[in-house]
Design a protein around this motif. Sequence first.
Motif, PDB file in Angstrom:
ATOM      1  N   ASP A   1      93.955  30.775 -23.740  1.00 59.40           N
ATOM      2  CA  ASP A   1      93.106  31.015 -22.568  1.00 59.40           C
ATOM      3  C   ASP A   1      91.702  30.458 -22.776  1.00 59.40           C
ATOM      4  OD1 ASP A   1      94.942  32.324 -20.929  1.00 59.40           O
ATOM      5  OD2 ASP A   1      94.459  34.311 -21.701  1.00 59.40           O
ATOM      6  N   ARG A   2      91.224  30.562 -24.015  1.00 60.81           N
ATOM      7  CA  ARG A   2      89.854  30.148 -24.279  1.00 60.81           C
ATOM      8  C   ARG A   2      89.708  28.656 -24.520  1.00 60.81           C
ATOM      9  NH1 ARG A   2      86.450  34.548 -26.015  1.00 60.81           N
ATOM     10  NH2 ARG A   2      87.641  36.469 -26.198  1.00 60.81           N
ATOM     11  N   ILE A   3      90.745  28.031 -25.072  1.00 56.98           N
ATOM     12  CA  ILE A   3      90.594  26.659 -25.555  1.00 56.98           C
ATOM     13  C   ILE A   3      91.182  25.596 -24.622  1.00 56.98           C
ATOM     14  CG2 ILE A   3      91.222  25.076 -27.433  1.00 56.98           C
ATOM     15  CD1 ILE A   3      89.150  27.053 -28.353  1.00 56.98           C
ATOM     16  N   ILE A   4      92.363  25.876 -24.083  1.00 59.48           N
ATOM     17  CA  ILE A   4      93.106  24.797 -23.427  1.00 59.48           C
ATOM     18  C   ILE A   4      92.615  24.506 -22.005  1.00 59.48           C
ATOM     19  CG2 ILE A   4      95.382  24.013 -22.654  1.00 59.48           C
ATOM     20  CD1 ILE A   4      95.227  24.143 -25.636  1.00 59.48           C
ATOM     21  N   THR A   5      92.225  23.283 -21.767  1.00 60.23           N
ATOM     22  CA  THR A   5      91.945  22.781 -20.418  1.00 60.23           C
ATOM     23  C   THR A   5      92.589  21.397 -20.339  1.00 60.23           C
ATOM     24  OG1 THR A   5      89.939  21.524 -20.914  1.00 60.23           O
ATOM     25  CG2 THR A   5      89.660  23.896 -20.541  1.00 60.23           C
ATOM     26  N   PRO A   6      92.661  20.810 -19.155  1.00 63.78           N
ATOM     27  CA  PRO A   6      93.306  19.494 -19.062  1.00 63.78           C
ATOM     28  C   PRO A   6      92.663  18.429 -19.946  1.00 63.78           C
ATOM     29  CG  PRO A   6      93.134  20.481 -16.897  1.00 63.78           C
ATOM     30  CD  PRO A   6      92.356  21.373 -17.820  1.00 63.78           C
ATOM     31  N   VAL A   7      91.349  18.566 -20.242  1.00 66.58           N
ATOM     32  CA  VAL A   7      90.691  17.514 -21.032  1.00 66.58           C
ATOM     33  C   VAL A   7      90.728  17.777 -22.535  1.00 66.58           C
ATOM     34  CG1 VAL A   7      89.188  16.868 -19.118  1.00 66.58           C
ATOM     35  CG2 VAL A   7      88.401  18.567 -20.788  1.00 66.58           C
ATOM     36  N   THR A   8      91.359  18.882 -22.938  1.00 67.45           N
ATOM     37  CA  THR A   8      91.553  19.132 -24.370  1.00 67.45           C
ATOM     38  C   THR A   8      92.346  17.966 -24.974  1.00 67.45           C
ATOM     39  OG1 THR A   8      91.628  21.500 -23.899  1.00 67.45           O
ATOM     40  CG2 THR A   8      92.477  20.806 -26.030  1.00 67.45           C
ATOM     41  N   SER A   9      91.911  17.508 -26.150  1.00 72.97           N
ATOM     42  CA  SER A   9      92.622  16.388 -26.787  1.00 72.97           C
ATOM     43  C   SER A   9      93.954  16.867 -27.369  1.00 72.97           C
ATOM     44  CB  SER A   9      91.767  15.793 -27.909  1.00 72.97           C
ATOM     45  OG  SER A   9      91.664  16.734 -28.969  1.00 72.97           O
ATOM     46  N   LEU A  10      94.855  15.920 -27.657  1.00 74.48           N
ATOM     47  CA  LEU A  10      96.128  16.279 -28.285  1.00 74.48           C
ATOM     48  C   LEU A  10      95.880  16.948 -29.636  1.00 74.48           C
ATOM     49  CD1 LEU A  10      98.554  13.278 -27.640  1.00 74.48           C
ATOM     50  CD2 LEU A  10      98.538  15.533 -26.556  1.00 74.48           C
ATOM     51  N   GLU A  11      94.875  16.442 -30.350  1.00 78.43           N
ATOM     52  CA  GLU A  11      94.523  17.003 -31.654  1.00 78.43           C
ATOM     53  C   GLU A  11      94.110  18.473 -31.526  1.00 78.43           C
ATOM     54  OE1 GLU A  11      93.431  17.685 -35.540  1.00 78.43           O
ATOM     55  OE2 GLU A  11      94.545  15.965 -34.783  1.00 78.43           O
ATOM     56  N   GLU A  12      93.234  18.734 -30.559  1.00 75.11           N
ATOM     57  CA  GLU A  12      92.762  20.112 -30.372  1.00 75.11           C
ATOM     58  C   GLU A  12      93.889  21.004 -29.837  1.00 75.11           C
ATOM     59  OE1 GLU A  12      88.868  20.988 -28.924  1.00 75.11           O
ATOM     60  OE2 GLU A  12      88.638  20.542 -31.053  1.00 75.11           O
ATOM     61  N   ALA A  13      94.699  20.464 -28.936  1.00 78.34           N
ATOM     62  CA  ALA A  13      95.818  21.244 -28.400  1.00 78.34           C
ATOM     63  C   ALA A  13      96.783  21.611 -29.519  1.00 78.34           C
ATOM     64  CB  ALA A  13      96.534  20.459 -27.303  1.00 78.34           C
ATOM     65  N   THR A  14      96.976  20.676 -30.462  1.00 81.20           N
ATOM     66  CA  THR A  14      97.880  20.941 -31.588  1.00 81.20           C
ATOM     67  C   THR A  14      97.313  22.057 -32.469  1.00 81.20           C
ATOM     68  OG1 THR A  14      98.578  18.640 -31.553  1.00 81.20           O
ATOM     69  CG2 THR A  14      99.105  19.901 -33.529  1.00 81.20           C
ATOM     70  N   LYS A  15      96.011  21.990 -32.721  1.00 79.97           N
ATOM     71  CA  LYS A  15      95.392  23.073 -33.499  1.00 79.97           C
ATOM     72  C   LYS A  15      95.525  24.400 -32.760  1.00 79.97           C
ATOM     73  CE  LYS A  15      91.905  20.097 -35.626  1.00 79.97           C
ATOM     74  NZ  LYS A  15      90.472  19.852 -35.807  1.00 79.97           N
ATOM     75  N   ALA A  16      95.332  24.346 -31.448  1.00 77.30           N
ATOM     76  CA  ALA A  16      95.389  25.586 -30.661  1.00 77.30           C
ATOM     77  C   ALA A  16      96.773  26.223 -30.719  1.00 77.30           C
ATOM     78  CB  ALA A  16      94.987  25.311 -29.211  1.00 77.30           C
TER      79      ALA A  16
END
Lengths: 245, 245
Positions: free
Chosen positions: A163-178
């Motif tokens: 809820d806090r991290i993921i938005t459409p502009v989140t990178s694949l790298e950040e999404a993977t960490k999330a």
Amino acid sequence: MTYCVAVRVDDGLVMLSDTRTNAGMDNIARFRKTFTYEVKGERAIAIMCSGNLSITQEVKSCLSRAIKDSAEDPEIETILNCATMHRAAQLVGDAMRSVQKRYRPTIEMQGSAADASIMVAGQRRGGKPRLYLVYSAGNFIEATADTPFFQIGDHKYGKPILDRIITPVTSLEEATKAVCVSMDSTIRSNLSVGMPLDLTIIQRDAFTFRTRARIEADDEQFAAISRAWSAALRKGFEDLPDVLG
Amino acid sequence: MTYCVAVRVDDGLVMLSDTRTNAGMDNIARFRKTFTYEVKGERAIAIMCSGNLSITQEVKSCLSRAIKDSAEDPEIETILNCATMHRAAQLVGDAMRSVQKRYRPTIEMQGSAADASIMVAGQRRGGKPRLYLVYSAGNFIEATADTPFFQIGDHKYGKPILDRIITPVTSLEEATKAVCVSMDSTIRSNLSVGMPLDLTIIQRDAFTFRTRARIEADDEQFAAISRAWSAALRKGFEDLPDVLG
């Protein structure tokens, strides 16, 4: 129980699932919950399953059988030759409906639950990355910019960080960490979700898999994420402002 | 829904509850879920309620009626004059059992749920700080050094942070921050848990309340915790090691 999470960001799709299944606390087993399908350069699709295992395995059999049969008869529509990702989700829903029709009454009569849900994530050439969640009735919803991730199984422990991290502009790298942090929180709090994990990443417009990795219990990268996150939480905690008057 | 959390550390007890109740998504109301009882210098007790509101209100009425009646007749045993905290938990359990006996069959016959649970936290002179969780059947468990916190209501969203932070040696200050972060995560992810909040703190061997505060939606301290935690999570995130090969 199960925990599967799938994220659709502008740059592509990231999926992570655990492998633990249980029928009661004393009957634990290991089953893969993520399955991948591709025509290199044309489409890459991952499906992730939760719920009644006999149901989801049978749905997967239906999808695979169609793909096999279509080698002989190209008229047969499959998730690998259908026109759109939306149609692929429909085909998964059709298979779900047919399997539920065959088994659900008997399963429920005997006091068990036949519910199952399947996430379908992928991109075909000419379309955008898409993420769908197919329910037991074969109906489905699609992830949007407002809700760019879906979870199936025990979703609550791992939801706050998404809820806090993921938005459409989140990178694949950040999404993977999330998704790794989300899974780590779930594993810590729910015994029936466990390692190893399956990580799948589809980069936008690649039409193949960037990553199809099994993360074992002793995986050093995952352990490093887990340790770093614990340390970050503790550090963040120390730095919080006072609340006691 | 409801979210109440209570922590027992060596230094005392920290309780935080929300105030939102709902009968369906379209029937939202505000009810206090934390109630405090004290004999200054001798004991301080907080109870926190979740589940069927008619049940928990009636249990509370029973406890209050006994306290009122004992002013006339000191022989009447109440949570304010009983010998131990363990006995106070038994009295809450007795009240629960009696209320359940009267209403549960009718409530269930009409298709509603009569389940309720109540946390009892406090310390009396001569004893240690104690925390109990009373179930619908009137039975109860006590928090220990291994499991120093209890949650009732929608506990999952707010559990990971407690799992990571709370140990018996956590300070009251840190425990208070932890329950605030736990509540903040729950409110963000579950619409049916909402502000304002009630915060109660009992310091060991004070035999009175250190804090009995209502935290309103515009509370600056809580907002600061919430903002700082969001910032810490983002910063922690940025600093995580890479997972993509």
